[in-house]
Structure formats: C-alpha cells, structure tokens
Design an enzyme around this catalytic site. Structure first.
Site, mmCIF file in Angstrom:
data_model
loop_
_atom_site.group_PDB
_atom_site.id
_atom_site.type_symbol
_atom_site.label_atom_id
_atom_site.label_comp_id
_atom_site.label_asym_id
_atom_site.label_seq_id
_atom_site.Cartn_x
_atom_site.Cartn_y
_atom_site.Cartn_z
ATOM 1 N N ARG A 609 2.288 0.158 -1.355
ATOM 2 C CA ARG A 609 2.413 -0.317 -2.732
ATOM 3 C C ARG A 609 3.144 0.703 -3.602
ATOM 4 O O ARG A 609 2.986 1.907 -3.428
ATOM 5 C CB ARG A 609 1.027 -0.542 -3.347
ATOM 6 C CG ARG A 609 0.119 -1.437 -2.571
ATOM 7 C CD ARG A 609 0.451 -2.886 -2.645
ATOM 8 N NE ARG A 609 0.599 -3.371 -3.991
ATOM 9 C CZ ARG A 609 0.826 -4.664 -4.269
ATOM 10 N NH1 ARG A 609 0.917 -5.569 -3.303
ATOM 11 N NH2 ARG A 609 0.961 -5.064 -5.511
ATOM 12 N N VAL A 610 3.913 0.209 -4.539
ATOM 13 C CA VAL A 610 4.543 1.113 -5.492
ATOM 14 C C VAL A 610 3.912 0.947 -6.875
ATOM 15 O O VAL A 610 4.332 1.564 -7.827
ATOM 16 C CB VAL A 610 6.071 0.900 -5.574
ATOM 17 C CG1 VAL A 610 6.735 1.295 -4.283
ATOM 18 C CG2 VAL A 610 6.402 -0.526 -5.943
ATOM 19 N N ASP A 611 2.905 0.075 -6.973
ATOM 20 C CA ASP A 611 2.207 -0.058 -8.253
ATOM 21 C C ASP A 611 0.817 0.560 -8.127
ATOM 22 O O ASP A 611 0.492 1.184 -7.130
ATOM 23 C CB ASP A 611 2.115 -1.540 -8.672
ATOM 24 C CG ASP A 611 1.484 -2.385 -7.578
ATOM 25 O OD1 ASP A 611 0.895 -1.812 -6.637
ATOM 26 O OD2 ASP A 611 1.582 -3.621 -7.656
ATOM 27 N N ASP A 612 -0.001 0.374 -9.145
ATOM 28 C CA ASP A 612 -1.325 0.990 -9.121
ATOM 29 C C ASP A 612 -2.329 0.112 -8.393
ATOM 30 O O ASP A 612 -3.360 -0.273 -8.939
ATOM 31 C CB ASP A 612 -1.789 1.288 -10.548
ATOM 32 C CG ASP A 612 -1.045 2.483 -11.102
ATOM 33 O OD1 ASP A 612 -0.673 3.349 -10.294
ATOM 34 O OD2 ASP A 612 -0.831 2.537 -12.319
#
Ligand code: WTA
Length: 776
Positions: A609-612
């Site tokens: 993932r590149v988000d939180d």
C-alpha cells in the site's frame, strides 16, 4: 491499447537462458512501504543497482535458443526439479500445460487482445453462458472513469434481468449436477463435518429465503450477517441474493462497536448470527457481541426487530444463551418449517448484490457496493481461469466469508462454476499445524487458495507437518492478500506442492470484486513473488506522482484504465468519497492505493500500500510468541517448557486504516495522541506499530500498555491490536502540525540512519526522545 506484456518474447516451450544469479535478494522479506511514492520506493534498501524496486536481478528473457538441454539454464519445469534460490522462472510442466484451459502465452495474448479491443463482445459472449430472464440492452457497458468529464459511473449488462443465486444453484441442479457436493463442511474439531449437494443447498437456501420474506425482508433491504464459517453463512448470502436483499457480512471477529457502526450505516431489516463459535480451543460468544451492538445502535435510533440466531451446538447450547423475547429467534425453530422451494426475485444486472465494509485511510470504514450482473460474470470467469478449474476439482479457500475473498472465491465464483467447495470453521493450525494437509487429504483437495501469512506461519512450524500427509490430490495453489515473499513462495511450491503445482498469486481488492493481475496456470512461466500479468479485460497502468503513465520497466502507483465487469459501483451512501478516494488522485484512472513495479519482461510486482492502510493478517499464536522469542529449536522448547508451540492463525487477512486504530487509541481516557504505522512483520507480513502520547502527568506502565491494546481490541477487533506500543512524549510534526509518518516508520523499523532531513520539524528534538524510548 496493448498491455505491457505484449513485449514479452517468451513461450513456455521456448528455452530461456538466464545468467546465474547471486540470490541474496530472494531471501529478503519484502519491506512494506506505505505512504511513500515511487521515488521513495526506489530509495529503499531493496533498491537494486539496475534501478528497479525489488525486482530480481537482470535477466534476458529474450534470448531464446533452440534446445532446452544445451544451455546453462536455471529455469525450472514444474515436476522436473525443485525450484532453487537461483531459479528465476518456474515453467509449467508439459503435462499441466497440455490440459490447461489456456495452454500458452500466445493463446492468452489472443484472448487478452480481444478483451481489450472488444470488451463488449468478449464479456457478452461469456455472460451468455449464464441464465438471464431478459437479455441486457444494446449497450453492454457504459462508463466514465474520468472525474474531469463528470460523475464517475460504471455499468455492465444494464437492463439484463437475472439472479445470481439462480445461476449458482438452480442452473446447476437443472443441468444435472443436483447430486454433486456443493459444500463439504469441516468443523473446528477434527471429525466434525457435514456436506450438502447442490439440490440440498438449494432447498436450504429456499427455506431461509421464505423465512426472510415472511419477516418482511424485501428486494433492496439490507441484512447484516455476523456468522462464522458454518454452512449457514453461504446459505444466508445466497438466500439474500435469491430475494434481491443486500447482504452485508461482517467478519465475526469484529467487535460490537464495529458491528454497531456497520448496522447504523446500512440500517438492516434483520441481523443473522449464531450463539457462539469455537476457534481452536477457545469459545467466542458471538450472540453477546451482537446484543451489545444492537443495544448500541438502538441508542442511535436504529432498532432491529429480527435477530435470527443459529444454535451452534458444538460451541454452546441454547440454554446458556442470553435472549430477548420477540426480537431473537432460533434458526432451527423456524427456518426448517418453511417450504424448500422459493420463487426467485429477478433483478437488474445493476441492482445491488452486497455491501462489504473495508478500511480506508480515514477512521470511517467504507461500504463497498457490488452489483449483480457484472460481478457474477467476473467472479465466475476469474475463478475458472486463474485456477484452471475442472468439474472434478475439490476447491478450498481458507478465507472467511467475512472478507471479499470469501464472497468472491468461497461462495459466488466457485458455485457459479458448479464447484465443490470446502467451508472450514476452525483455525488452520488447530489442533496442530498439520491440520490443513489433513483436510487436503481427507477431501482430496485439488485447488488450495490461501494467504502468504498462513504459508509463512506453517513454514515456520516445520516441513514435517506437511510431509506426513500425501497431498497428492493438489493441482494448483493460490495466494492472496499481500505480496508473497520468494522464500515463502518457494516453500509453498516445493514443500506443499511437491514442485508440481503452479501458484496463482492473485492481486485484487475488495473494490475490484475479482482477480486483476494473476497467473493463468499453464500459460506462462512464473517468477516467485510476481502476480505476473493482467487478467482479461484489465488494463493496468503504472503512473508517476503526476499521474503520467509510465511505459516499460518502471515503478510507481498502480492504476487501472477503463472498467471491468466486477468493479465496485460506489461507496454506500457516499459517492463523493468514492470519486475522491479512487478516481481523483490520478484523473482518468481507478487508483488502487498500491505501489507496483513492472520488469522488462512485463511482469508486475506489487510492493504494498502507498496510503495509510495496513494489510493486517490476523494471528493469535501462543505459546508460539514465547517460542519465537526464545530462539530455540522446537524440540528444545518442548523439552524446556513442556509445551508445544501452537500457532493459531486465521488465514484470512484484511485491511485496516491507521486512522481507525488511532481513533480507537485516543478514545482511551489516558491517551492524548496516537500515530500508527505499518512495520514489516516476519509472519504477519505487516504489523501494527503505535506511537502513543499520554495525557499530562500519566506515567508509562505495563498495565496502561495492556489497557490501550484492550481498547483497540474492543473497539475494532482482536486483529487490529497493536503489536507494539511505543511511548512518545511528543510526535514529529511539521510547523503546520502534520505528523511526519515517514520518520515514525523509520524509527519503527529501526532504520535510524535513514531518517532523512528532520530540520523542518517544529521540534526536531522529539526524534531523539523517541529513539531513546525505542526499547522501553
Ligand atoms: C493487497 C483482498 C500483493 C494489496 C483480496 C491490495 C496483494 C489489498 C495481493 C487488498 C497480491 C492483495 N500481491 N498484494 N497477490 N492481493 N494484496 O481489499 O495491497 O482485503 O490493495 O482484498 O491487499 O486487500 P482486500
């Protein structure tokens, strides 16, 4: 537009020459890299000198020579040799390819090309194999994925009238498969089991459907389902679908608060649960959780009139169950009295089928909405091709129906193909880590689909738990949920699959409904750790931070261009959030939230993932935890402690937003601030690491640490409990007050020499304080 894999100049029959490789990179665990873009990805320690993120050493797959035996090849042919650390390519055997539905890359490319150039023709040919009361309109699909051109909209087969339950059950019975086993159910305790043929399953579904209609559930109404892996769970999903009701299954590991939140969001006509379930040796009192959730939602004005409760006698007798007369009804008292046939409610292809809540990067879970027709066609087709399904297969997916994997690949995808499915109630390591292979031998499982976290935990338990079982029936293995690290891939392949079975490493999401990037076993060589190529109709695009599409070998954000039939249509009650989260970051594309690289052969490598959002894979493993800390061999541990290190694990994994955990932590009266990040975890893939600032004057204590963990378990569920609480007198913030998670991630993963520039922090000294408290 042709996909990148058109560049691939390989063929399963061609000889591929690969330079001998140093193999350290294979032994690396993947480093989770949430919240960082491609630039950062390339600066991580897995950055190879050739400039590719986490990509195996250079190879020249285009060097094709004439004979397999004449060159120093370290590719592997399934069944002929063990995949070794040096091997880069794992070829399907001739025997496997010979019988595969898609037997060559050329065949795949031909089908893929048509799926992209003529999606309407490609998908309507497939859709025609299902039963439609009325055919869809002239336009097979319509879409807008570009926020600049107006509202986001995806529709497939609109105007087509069908029913997915009819296609799963009645259609299979009518074609002569009524006596085929639809479900083998294996209980928590070895020896407790059951089965249902397609005809029997249809009858059970009809009885429940009649009951639901009788208590007033109508087309379009929501039904919340909080059930463990009993046969009653797929029965309930199918019964809802039969009458056009929208099921919202909540994983029976969520807390009462999370359940209440979901009930309040979709306001169901009925809630369906059971009194209790046994997971391993532990009894979990599910009805108590539901009671608390219903009381909670009643306070907010959402009261539920019907709580249908299945008496799960293996865990708890009805006499011990708390009861609210009038609202609570025993399943066994009412459902069997209803007729075993029930008229189907015919619905439009675009009528909603189900809601499934998934974590986002804010505190509020998102109600992912899937509709009927496109989802039906897509799950059935992906299942068939990615597992090379044959009618004689026995298929086992270890996921719980509380997650999307259980929706698409326990219930709908397999049953639309008339497959025999295993539904397993227990924990895969109970009573010991050989349980999976015991089940494989018992039912002669041919297709086994699981998550890397389970593979890793079973790998740690030792080969002897696997090799004591035959596993001869296995044909294809599958993996989902997170990138599978090459060493786990190789163990799965070599030890579990005896180097015979291809592994379908399927990349997809709750939102995508079905597989998006996946091997088609038999069609091309695999690279351990790569999900390989896109499924039919899927056009992946890797973009840079400006949304510019990258070509060839690259790393960036994984997006998808154009719709596919299984795509979700909206977030329930919040179309704006749907557009903002998925379509605004890179206009013109669906944004997956994942990082990805593509190698020069066109293979896709997911990097996390590149988000939180953290991909948590739920485990509880005691005294395994004690064992792993002691750094002893298993036998020394047993000798010293007189205990066997049991790993109890739930193979299903799922996503959790860091914000959800943070908001649970700050609800604790003594916590003033919290910041949560994902860290690499040897078994779980990603672990939850929480930095916690306490209210003024509150001292750190072990008791408080435990109480914070309990708060998260209570509010979200046990799977979201932080693995580590790091006391933080202050958090690293920019002058505008934004927490710099990049720094927290580095501290959490002890990469202290990679902290980068901290001078922009409002108070750079907090970093030293945090480091000093690292081991407290
Ligand atoms: C991750 C589960 C790498 C990814 C079906 C995705 C994977 C998230 C893979 C979705 C895979 C899933 N390789 N990563 N084969 N499969 N993921 O919604 O980060 O629970 O975005 O759906 O899991 O998780 P979800």
């Amino acid at each position: 537009m042709l996909p990148q894999c058109y560049n691939v100049a390989i063929s399963c029959e061609a000889l591929v020459r690969i330079p001998l490789l140093g193999s350290n990179h294979h032994r690396q665990q993947y480093r989770p890299c949430p919240s960082i873009g491609p630039r950062r990805l390339m600066m991580g320690s897995n950055y190879e000198s050739n400039g590719i993120w986490r990509h195996p050493c250079p190879m020249n797959m285009n060097v094709v020579t004439s004979s397999r035996s004449s060159c120093p090849i370290n590719a592997v042919v399934l069944g002929e040799a063990l995949a070794s650390e040096e091997s880069e390519l794992v070829f399907p055997s001739k025997d496997f390819s010979g019988q595969a539905m898609v037997a060559s890359l050329e065949k795949y490319l031909e089908m893929y090309k048509r799926s992209i150039e003529d999606p309407a023709g490609f998908w309507s040919d497939i859709a025609s194999q299902f039963y439609w009361k009325e055919k869809w309109g002239k336009q097979v699909y319509s879409e807008n994925l570009d926020v600049r051109k107006g509202d986001i909209k995806i529709e497939w087969f609109k105007g087509g009238i069908t029913n997915i339950c009819y296609n799963c059950l009645d259609r299979n019975v009518e074609t002569g498969n009524g006596d085929k086993i639809a479900i083998y159910w294996e209980g928590n305790e070895p020896g407790s089991d059951g089965s249902l043929t397609y005809s029997q399953l249809l009858q059970k579904v009809c009885q429940l459907a009649n009951y639901l209609k009788d208590v007033g559930v109508k087309k379009g109404d929501a039904v919340v389902v909080y059930l463990p892996m009993l046969m009653e769970l797929p029965i309930t999903m199918l019964a809802c679908a039969r009458i056009g009701a929208i099921h919202s299954v909540v994983f029976a590991g969520f807390s009462s608060e999370s359940l209440a939140q979901r009930i309040m969001d979709c306001k169901p006509k009925a809630v369906i649960t059971c009194n209790a379930v046994k997971r391993g040796p532990k009894v979990i009192y599910l009805k108590g959780i539901v009671d608390t959730a219903l009381a909670e939602s009643a306070k907010s004005g959402i009261s539920i009139d019907v709580c249908l409760t299945y008496e799960n006698q293996s865990a708890m007798m009805r006499g011990e169950t708390k009861w609210q007369e009038g609202r609570d009804i025993w399943w066994q008292d009412v459902v069997p009295k209803y007729p075993t046939t029930c008229e189907v409610e015919w619905v439009d292809a675009e009528d909603p089928l189900f809601l499934l809540y998934t974590s986002g990067s804010t505190g509020k879970p998102k109600g992912v909405l899937h509709t009927t027709g496109g989802y039906m066609v897509y799950t059935a087709t992906t299942f068939k091709y990615a597992f090379d399904y044959k009618p004689s297969d026995v298929y086992w997916c270890t996921a719980d129906c509380g997650w999307i994997t259980g929706h698409s690949y326990v219930t709908y995808g397999p049953m639309l193909n008339g497959a025999t499915v295993i539904v397993f109630e227990g924990a895969p390591s109970y009573p010991d880590p050989g349980r999976c292979w015991d089940i494989v031998d018992k039912y002669k499982v041919t297709l086994f689909y699981t998550a890397p976290t389970l593979v890793r935990s079973l790998m740690r338990a030792g080969d002897e738990y696997v090799t004591r079982y035959s596993r001869k029936s296995l044909r294809v293995l599958g993996s989902v949920g997170e990138p599978i690290n090459p060493s786990a891939w190789r163990w799965f392949f070599n030890v579990v699959g005896d180097s015979r079975c291809p592994i379908s490493d399927t990349w997809w999401q709750t939102e995508t409904g079905g597989f998006m990037i996946t091997p088609l076993p038999g069609a091309w060589p695999q690279k351990p750790g790569s999900a390989t190529f896109p499924f039919f109709g899927v056009q992946p695009a890797i973009v840079d931070e400006k949304g510019l599409k990258l070509e060839g070998e690259c790393s960036g954000y994984l997006c998808v261009k154009s719709s596919w039939p299984g795509a979700f249509r909206t977030l329930y009650g919040d179309h704006e959030r749907y557009e903002t989260t998925y379509f605004k970051p890179f206009p013109g594309y669906y944004f997956s939230g994942d990082g990805c690289s593509r190698d020069k052969d066109g293979y896709y490598w997911l990097t996390g993932r590149v988000d939180d959002v953290i991909n948590v894979r739920y485990h509880s493993y005691l005294p395994w935890a004690a064992y792993s800390k002691m750094k002893l061999s298993i036998w020394d541990f047993v000798f010293i402690t007189n205990k066997f290190p049991v790993i109890r694990t739930c193979g299903s994994g799922h996503r959790i937003g860091t914000a959800e955990v943070e908001s649970a932590l700050v609800s604790h009266p003594q916590c003033s601030e919290a910041a949560v990040v994902g860290v690499e975890h040897e078994v779980k893939g990603q672990g939850i690491y929480a930095f916690v600032t306490l209210a003024d004057g509150v001292p750190y204590s072990e008791e408080l640490r435990k109480s914070l963990v309990v708060t998260v378990r209570k509010q979200i569920g046990a799977f979201a409990a932080p693995d580590k609480i790091h006391w933080a007198p202050g958090l690293p913030k920019t002058r505008s007050g934004k927490i710099m998670r990049r720094i927290l991630r580095k501290i959490a993963s002890r990469q202290l020499d990679e902290l980068g520039d901290t001078s922009t922090l409002a108070d750079p000294s907090v970093v030293d304080q945090l480091i000093a408290l690292s081991d407290s």
